[in-house]
Design a protein around this motif. Structure first.
Motif, mmCIF file in Angstrom:
data_model
loop_
_atom_site.group_PDB
_atom_site.id
_atom_site.type_symbol
_atom_site.label_atom_id
_atom_site.label_comp_id
_atom_site.label_asym_id
_atom_site.label_seq_id
_atom_site.Cartn_x
_atom_site.Cartn_y
_atom_site.Cartn_z
ATOM 1 N N TRP A 171 -2.506 8.129 3.907
ATOM 2 C CA TRP A 171 -1.812 6.859 3.868
ATOM 3 C C TRP A 171 -2.341 6.026 2.697
ATOM 4 O O TRP A 171 -3.542 6.041 2.416
ATOM 5 N N ILE A 172 -1.460 5.298 2.042
ATOM 6 C CA ILE A 172 -1.847 4.259 1.094
ATOM 7 C C ILE A 172 -1.437 2.934 1.727
ATOM 8 O O ILE A 172 -0.259 2.718 2.028
ATOM 9 N N CYS A 173 -2.411 2.072 1.974
ATOM 10 C CA CYS A 173 -2.104 0.857 2.735
ATOM 11 C C CYS A 173 -3.059 -0.277 2.377
ATOM 12 O O CYS A 173 -4.088 -0.076 1.725
ATOM 13 N N ASP A 174 -2.694 -1.462 2.813
ATOM 14 C CA ASP A 174 -3.485 -2.680 2.622
ATOM 15 C C ASP A 174 -3.930 -3.139 4.002
ATOM 16 O O ASP A 174 -3.143 -3.709 4.761
ATOM 17 N N LEU A 175 -5.186 -2.876 4.335
ATOM 18 C CA LEU A 175 -5.681 -3.127 5.686
ATOM 19 C C LEU A 175 -6.596 -4.346 5.727
ATOM 20 O O LEU A 175 -7.256 -4.689 4.745
ATOM 21 N N SER A 176 -6.640 -4.967 6.889
ATOM 22 C CA SER A 176 -7.606 -6.040 7.114
ATOM 23 C C SER A 176 -8.988 -5.428 7.334
ATOM 24 O O SER A 176 -9.126 -4.225 7.585
ATOM 25 N N ASP A 177 -10.026 -6.263 7.256
ATOM 26 C CA ASP A 177 -11.388 -5.769 7.483
ATOM 27 C C ASP A 177 -11.537 -5.190 8.889
ATOM 28 O O ASP A 177 -12.215 -4.174 9.082
#
Length: 232
Positions: A171-177
């Motif tokens: 997956w390529i994603c923008d995750l929270s901490d």
């Protein structure tokens, strides 16, 4: 490079770049000329705040910076108020636009007065923080190995600036901490930085976010040119 979001207030870019370049652009934001109040002459100040504190507050009020302005630009604002009232940034009267009208400056009690003339000039953030046009920051996108439990975390994510993208087994994603930590608790080797960055500029209003980026690039190019000349 992909434009994720483009408004006058915020610009989000998805770019393939290393941290060195992104940080150079971020630092160059401090070299973008911006209009701000530099000198204040007080004629009357009955408020509870010292002249120096009021001058500091006035300097931080975002003012519209026009393309026609130069290093010789000087703009005068006048302010005259009598209490009881709250004095706001919108009470500054002059030929330049005050971006946010409801920034509190001070409070005046009954029969108290505040009278002043403030002079605004162009300056750069490397000289004083009041000239910084906005926030600039970046972060890596995440590359995550797919698994049933990890997929569940990613698919439920709603905090990212981009929608999760599945490429093969990753997956390529923008995750929270918090989401990244939850994945690391399951498999610490499943998540790593992707080679792409999210580059974000948030304007305080003096300049559109796009113009801040363009002028930052110009400032960086100028600095590199001067550095090259110095080496010859």
């Amino acid at each position: 490079m992909n434009v994720i979001l483009k408004t006058p207030e915020k610009l989000v870019l998805r770019i393939e770049a290393n941290e060195t370049l992104a940080n150079a652009l971020r630092r160059s934001v401090s070299e973008v000329p911006v209009l701000a109040i530099d000198e204040v002459e007080f004629y009357k100040n009955d408020s509870a705040l010292y002249d120096e504190m009021l001058a500091h507050r006035l300097g931080l009020i975002p003012l519209k910076t026009e393309k026609s302005m130069t290093s010789k630009t000087k703009i005068e604002f006048k302010l005259s108020k009598e209490g009881p009232c709250t004095v706001y940034s919108g009470d500054l009267k002059g030929p330049a636009e005050v971006i946010h009208q409801k920034i509190p400056i001070t409070i005046l009690n009954e029969r108290h007065k505040l009278e002043l003339v403030a002079t605004a000039i162009l300056g750069k953030g490397i000289e004083h923080a009041k000239y910084i046009p906005g926030l600039c920051y970046y972060r890596h996108l995440m590359e995550v190995k797919s698994s049933p439990s990890i997929d569940s975390i990613i698919q439920k994510s709603k905090t990212g600036l981009i929608a999760p993208e599945k490429k093969g087994t990753k997956w390529i994603c923008d995750l929270s901490d918090a989401e990244a930590k939850a994945i690391e608790e399951q498999n610490k080797d499943a998540i790593k930085d992707a080679p792409e960055l999210l580059f974000i500029i948030e304007s305080y209003g003096s300049l559109p976010a796009k113009d801040i980026l363009i002028k930052s690039v110009e400032a960086l190019e100028e600095n590199l040119s001067e550095f090259e000349k110095a080496l010859k």
